[in-house]
Every structure is written in C-alpha cells, then in structure tokens.
Design a protein around this motif. Sequence first.
Motif, PDB file in Angstrom:
ATOM      1  N   ASP A  98      18.557   8.408 -10.916  1.00 53.26           N
ATOM      2  CA  ASP A  98      18.940   9.700 -10.346  1.00 53.26           C
ATOM      3  C   ASP A  98      18.659   9.757  -8.854  1.00 53.26           C
ATOM      4  O   ASP A  98      19.222  10.591  -8.146  1.00 53.26           O
ATOM      5  N   LEU A  99      17.786   8.853  -8.396  1.00 54.45           N
ATOM      6  CA  LEU A  99      17.287   8.962  -7.035  1.00 54.45           C
ATOM      7  C   LEU A  99      16.751   7.616  -6.563  1.00 54.45           C
ATOM      8  O   LEU A  99      16.133   6.891  -7.330  1.00 54.45           O
ATOM      9  N   VAL A 100      17.022   7.277  -5.307  1.00 59.48           N
ATOM     10  CA  VAL A 100      16.423   6.108  -4.672  1.00 59.48           C
ATOM     11  C   VAL A 100      15.587   6.581  -3.484  1.00 59.48           C
ATOM     12  O   VAL A 100      16.069   7.357  -2.654  1.00 59.48           O
ATOM     13  N   ILE A 101      14.335   6.144  -3.425  1.00 57.88           N
ATOM     14  CA  ILE A 101      13.449   6.453  -2.308  1.00 57.88           C
ATOM     15  C   ILE A 101      13.201   5.145  -1.573  1.00 57.88           C
ATOM     16  O   ILE A 101      12.605   4.222  -2.125  1.00 57.88           O
ATOM     17  N   MET A 102      13.682   5.050  -0.343  1.00 61.53           N
ATOM     18  CA  MET A 102      13.709   3.759   0.346  1.00 61.53           C
ATOM     19  C   MET A 102      13.127   3.804   1.746  1.00 61.53           C
ATOM     20  O   MET A 102      13.261   4.798   2.462  1.00 61.53           O
ATOM     21  N   GLU A 103      12.449   2.708   2.111  1.00 59.78           N
ATOM     22  CA  GLU A 103      11.940   2.492   3.465  1.00 59.78           C
ATOM     23  C   GLU A 103      13.052   1.886   4.318  1.00 59.78           C
ATOM     24  O   GLU A 103      13.928   1.183   3.812  1.00 59.78           O
ATOM     25  N   LEU A 104      13.043   2.176   5.624  1.00 58.33           N
ATOM     26  CA  LEU A 104      14.069   1.638   6.516  1.00 58.33           C
ATOM     27  C   LEU A 104      13.779   0.201   6.938  1.00 58.33           C
ATOM     28  O   LEU A 104      14.701  -0.535   7.289  1.00 58.33           O
ATOM     29  N   ASN A 105      12.497  -0.198   6.928  1.00 59.15           N
ATOM     30  CA  ASN A 105      12.131  -1.559   7.317  1.00 59.15           C
ATOM     31  C   ASN A 105      11.719  -2.357   6.082  1.00 59.15           C
ATOM     32  O   ASN A 105      10.734  -2.021   5.420  1.00 59.15           O
ATOM     33  N   LEU A 106      12.485  -3.411   5.780  1.00 59.88           N
ATOM     34  CA  LEU A 106      12.193  -4.265   4.639  1.00 59.88           C
ATOM     35  C   LEU A 106      12.138  -5.715   5.105  1.00 59.88           C
ATOM     36  O   LEU A 106      12.735  -6.063   6.135  1.00 59.88           O
ATOM     37  N   PRO A 107      11.434  -6.580   4.374  1.00 60.53           N
ATOM     38  CA  PRO A 107      11.281  -7.962   4.844  1.00 60.53           C
ATOM     39  C   PRO A 107      12.571  -8.767   4.885  1.00 60.53           C
ATOM     40  O   PRO A 107      12.709  -9.699   5.681  1.00 60.53           O
ATOM     41  N   ASP A 108      13.559  -8.426   4.035  1.00 63.16           N
ATOM     42  CA  ASP A 108      14.772  -9.238   3.953  1.00 63.16           C
ATOM     43  C   ASP A 108      16.009  -8.572   4.533  1.00 63.16           C
ATOM     44  O   ASP A 108      17.027  -9.220   4.739  1.00 63.16           O
ATOM     45  N   MET A 109      15.956  -7.269   4.786  1.00 67.22           N
ATOM     46  CA  MET A 109      17.108  -6.571   5.377  1.00 67.22           C
ATOM     47  C   MET A 109      16.640  -5.248   5.964  1.00 67.22           C
ATOM     48  O   MET A 109      15.590  -4.729   5.576  1.00 67.22           O
ATOM     49  N   ASP A 110      17.424  -4.708   6.911  1.00 65.30           N
ATOM     50  CA  ASP A 110      17.041  -3.413   7.473  1.00 65.30           C
ATOM     51  C   ASP A 110      17.690  -2.285   6.672  1.00 65.30           C
ATOM     52  O   ASP A 110      18.567  -2.509   5.828  1.00 65.30           O
ATOM     53  N   GLY A 111      17.257  -1.066   6.963  1.00 67.68           N
ATOM     54  CA  GLY A 111      17.732   0.082   6.204  1.00 67.68           C
ATOM     55  C   GLY A 111      19.217   0.320   6.306  1.00 67.68           C
ATOM     56  O   GLY A 111      19.850   0.784   5.340  1.00 67.68           O
ATOM     57  N   ALA A 114       0.831  -1.209   0.000  1.00 63.33           N
ATOM     58  CA  ALA A 114       0.000   0.000   0.000  1.00 63.33           C
ATOM     59  C   ALA A 114       0.864   1.257   0.000  1.00 63.33           C
ATOM     60  O   ALA A 114       0.587   2.218  -0.732  1.00 63.33           O
ATOM     61  N   ASP A 115       1.903   1.249   0.838  1.00 67.26           N
ATOM     62  CA  ASP A 115       2.801   2.418   0.887  1.00 67.26           C
ATOM     63  C   ASP A 115       3.546   2.588  -0.432  1.00 67.26           C
ATOM     64  O   ASP A 115       3.798   3.717  -0.873  1.00 67.26           O
ATOM     65  N   LEU A 116       3.913   1.471  -1.055  1.00 69.76           N
ATOM     66  CA  LEU A 116       4.621   1.531  -2.330  1.00 69.76           C
ATOM     67  C   LEU A 116       3.733   2.131  -3.406  1.00 69.76           C
ATOM     68  O   LEU A 116       4.166   3.024  -4.157  1.00 69.76           O
ATOM     69  N   ASP A 117       2.486   1.684  -3.475  1.00 73.76           N
ATOM     70  CA  ASP A 117       1.550   2.243  -4.456  1.00 73.76           C
ATOM     71  C   ASP A 117       1.342   3.741  -4.221  1.00 73.76           C
ATOM     72  O   ASP A 117       1.306   4.537  -5.169  1.00 73.76           O
ATOM     73  N   ALA A 118       1.208   4.135  -2.942  1.00 73.49           N
ATOM     74  CA  ALA A 118       1.009   5.552  -2.622  1.00 73.49           C
ATOM     75  C   ALA A 118       2.234   6.373  -3.019  1.00 73.49           C
ATOM     76  O   ALA A 118       2.099   7.477  -3.557  1.00 73.49           O
ATOM     77  N   ALA A 119       3.445   5.829  -2.776  1.00 74.50           N
ATOM     78  CA  ALA A 119       4.672   6.556  -3.115  1.00 74.50           C
ATOM     79  C   ALA A 119       4.816   6.728  -4.621  1.00 74.50           C
ATOM     80  O   ALA A 119       5.243   7.782  -5.100  1.00 74.50           O
ATOM     81  N   VAL A 120       4.456   5.687  -5.374  1.00 82.28           N
ATOM     82  CA  VAL A 120       4.511   5.792  -6.834  1.00 82.28           C
ATOM     83  C   VAL A 120       3.577   6.905  -7.313  1.00 82.28           C
ATOM     84  O   VAL A 120       3.947   7.744  -8.154  1.00 82.28           O
ATOM     85  N   ALA A 121       2.373   6.948  -6.764  1.00 83.57           N
ATOM     86  CA  ALA A 121       1.403   7.977  -7.158  1.00 83.57           C
ATOM     87  C   ALA A 121       1.898   9.375  -6.807  1.00 83.57           C
ATOM     88  O   ALA A 121       1.780  10.313  -7.617  1.00 83.57           O
ATOM     89  N   GLN A 122       2.486   9.529  -5.614  1.00 86.63           N
ATOM     90  CA  GLN A 122       2.967  10.852  -5.195  1.00 86.63           C
ATOM     91  C   GLN A 122       4.182  11.288  -6.012  1.00 86.63           C
ATOM     92  O   GLN A 122       4.349  12.473  -6.295  1.00 86.63           O
ATOM     93  N   CYS A 123       5.021  10.342  -6.391  1.00 87.04           N
ATOM     94  CA  CYS A 123       6.158  10.676  -7.259  1.00 87.04           C
ATOM     95  C   CYS A 123       5.673  11.230  -8.589  1.00 87.04           C
ATOM     96  O   CYS A 123       6.197  12.231  -9.091  1.00 87.04           O
ATOM     97  N   ARG A 124       4.672  10.596  -9.133  1.00 80.52           N
ATOM     98  CA  ARG A 124       4.150  11.063 -10.420  1.00 80.52           C
ATOM     99  C   ARG A 124       3.512  12.438 -10.286  1.00 80.52           C
ATOM    100  O   ARG A 124       3.641  13.274 -11.185  1.00 80.52           O
ATOM    101  N   LEU A 125       2.839  12.687  -9.169  1.00 78.00           N
ATOM    102  CA  LEU A 125       2.285  14.017  -8.930  1.00 78.00           C
ATOM    103  C   LEU A 125       3.386  15.064  -8.804  1.00 78.00           C
ATOM    104  O   LEU A 125       3.205  16.223  -9.176  1.00 78.00           O
TER     105      LEU A 125
END
Length: 422
Positions: A59-72, A21-32
């Motif tokens: 040019d840019l990476v937008i990343m979450e600190l908590n991921l299922p396979d590794m931490d930020g 859900a957060d990923l979908d929201a971030a994609v939408a906000q990036c496009r905006l």
Amino acid sequence: MGAHHDAVPALRAVLIDGSGADLDAAVAQCRLAGIAVNGWSDSGAGALELIESLPVPPDLVIMELNLPDMDGADLLQALSMLEPGLPVIITSRHSTRLHDAALTLASTLGLDALAALPKPVNAQALRDAALSCEAASARNAAPTRAYCDAGLPRPDAGEVLSGLQHHQFELHYQPKASLQDGSLRGAEGLIRWRHPQHGLLSPACFLPQTEAANLVDVMTVEVVRMALQDWKRWHADGLSLPISINLSPLSLTDPHLAEELITTVNQAGVPPRAITFEIIEHEEIADLATALRILIKLRLHGFGLALDDYGAGHASMLQLSRFPFTEVKLDRRLVHGAARRPHMRPLLSHTIAAARELGVTTVAEGIELEQDRQLLRELGCDLAQGYLIARPMHARALPLWREKSAAAGKVTGTGTVIQLRP
C-alpha cells in the motif's frame, strides 16, 4: 498499538534505506504509527525484487533518496515502471526544496507522492502521511467524481453537439468557505455529461473533442444557461449565490462571445455583479489586444474576473498585473501539503499579500488537510475549497448541504463558482 491507531488505515509498507540504524528506527516508528511493515531492503535493487515478489503490491513505499546502488531519482523511475500509481513517502536529510523536487518527480512519473519527511522519521509524521494516503484512496473512489478511463468511449464532436442541443449536460458544485470564519462563500461547479449510453462523463471525456470542433463557445453559453437557472432557483428559495463561470483561452479570441454573454445574463434578470468569469491559461495568449478588450468589456459591465490555477503554467504575477482580475485562485499544487513544505510558506505569503494590496480576493484550491487550512488561514488567504470542506454535489443538493452545515455551526453565507474543466 493503542487507540491512536484507530484513525490510521491498515496500510502495508515496504521500507527502503541504506542505513541500518535509520532502517531499524523507521521500522519501529511505522509500528508505533500502526503501519504494518511488509518488508524492508537496504538497496534499491533489493527493494524492487522484494516488491515484485510480493503476492500483491504494498500500500505504501517509504524510501530514502540516497542508496548504495542507486539514487532516489532512478529508484522513483524504477518504481513507477514496476507499479504505476504506487503511494510513496520520501525520507532523507536533504533540504526541503530537494524533497519537494523529488515529490514533483514522483508525481510526474505517475506515482502517488504523499509526503517528504526529514530524518529521523517519527510515528506522528508517518501517521499523518498514512491518513493522506487514505484520503487519496477516498478521492479515487468518490462516486461524485467522474473519470474517462482508457476503457470508456470518447464521444465524437457530433455527439457532443447533439448532447448540447438536447441539454444532456449538468453542473455539480463544490462549496467554498471563508478561511476566517467558515462561512459559505461559493462553490466550484463541475460540468458533467449525463450521456444516455455511457452514464456520467467528466470533461476529460469530451472537452478535447469540443475544442477541436470549435464548440467551446457553444458549451460556454450552455454552462451559463444552466448556471443562471440554478441561480434563479436558489434565489427563489432565499439563497442568492454569486456564480463564476470558466472561460477557455479559446474564448478570449472571440469578441462576439462577450456580447452574447452580457446579453444572456441581462435577459435572465441576473445582476452582472453576481457573475465572475474564470480564466485558465495553458499557453501564452496570442492576441493580447483581443483578450484585453473582452475582459475589460466584461469588467466594465459589472462582471467579476478570476485568474485560475495561479502559480501553474502561464497564470503568473504578470497576468495578474495586466488584466483587471478581482480574484486569484491558488493552484492546488501550491496548496496541497504546503504545511509540510516550509519553503512554500514565503511563496504563498508573498502571493496573498500582493493580492491583498491589489484588492483581489484569494482562493486556495485543493484544501484536503487540516494543517493546510490552518496555514492558509494564518497567511491571510480569504477562501478555501477542497475535500476537507465538501465534495462536489448536484445543484439541488447545495441548499440542503448549506442548511445542514449551518445547523452544525460550520457554514453560512453565499457564493458559487462554475468551471468546465475536471
């Protein structure tokens, strides 16, 4: 898309977030925000594979600190090994202090840490971070800024001494402005070496050799000589600018240098009150008695004293209390992006208030964002310098810059700072 996107650089971003859900929201906000999304991943390993598979790095990476396979923390390290210097925006629901620590880690690893944004991210915050990414690119491409890359030669001590003897060095100046009314109050001067073979070299290319060969005092006297010449030239044109000159910690071990500096300034006919000596400390002063004797001597003769890089290393409240400083310069690592780091507000406020109680002028270094300028003004900081005010310029260009800025209603007034470091 709309007109709002005209000011946003055409960046290509990769998004990394374990929440769908957060990923979908971030994609939408990036496009905006007008940021093109190159791809996205819900895991750290998948993101690394994606970035490696792209024809050119994003040019840019937008990343979450908590991921299922590794931490930020591990992802930041992996990104730094895969693409050194990669611009990064961190997003999460953690505290701002943890965000700031993550940004510090990213910078320490060699990444370009742009911002840490709370979730849910919004287009305006992403747009602001994108603009700071564009500003960083402009800084790196600025022709007035000199670097010493691995491919550039590093002249030896003999060449440095020859360059000093043949007056091959010059000073560039970066204006300082009042945070309250925008008036011109100074400029930070940067020493450059106009090398006959290698072109314009920054201090990073010659200061280590200068220090190793015990030529720091010789270089300091040369900087004073150049600064006094500029002061006289400006004064003759009706522009009386106080000047600050950096003193290396190594110079605080030589009491004879103080006498030489006092004599040089007096013989030039420049009033001592027009000169402020800046002190940068990268390590604890070994001979405190000698350092105090030098600084008290300079202060008694009417010179100003500034504590540079306050908030970094050994430039602390302790040093501010035991030396007779008249000015304190807030380190850019405290200032840059402070408006986006709420926990920095009480730290900056405390420092500025303490300096005011002591009658010490405060200068904020590294002002590049309008939000930071507004914050420091609100907190009562006296002066600001940084790319938002002006870029460094040759001594001959400063009076013209002042005239143009005054005509545009931006600055008036006086003041100049000179320092040896990059």
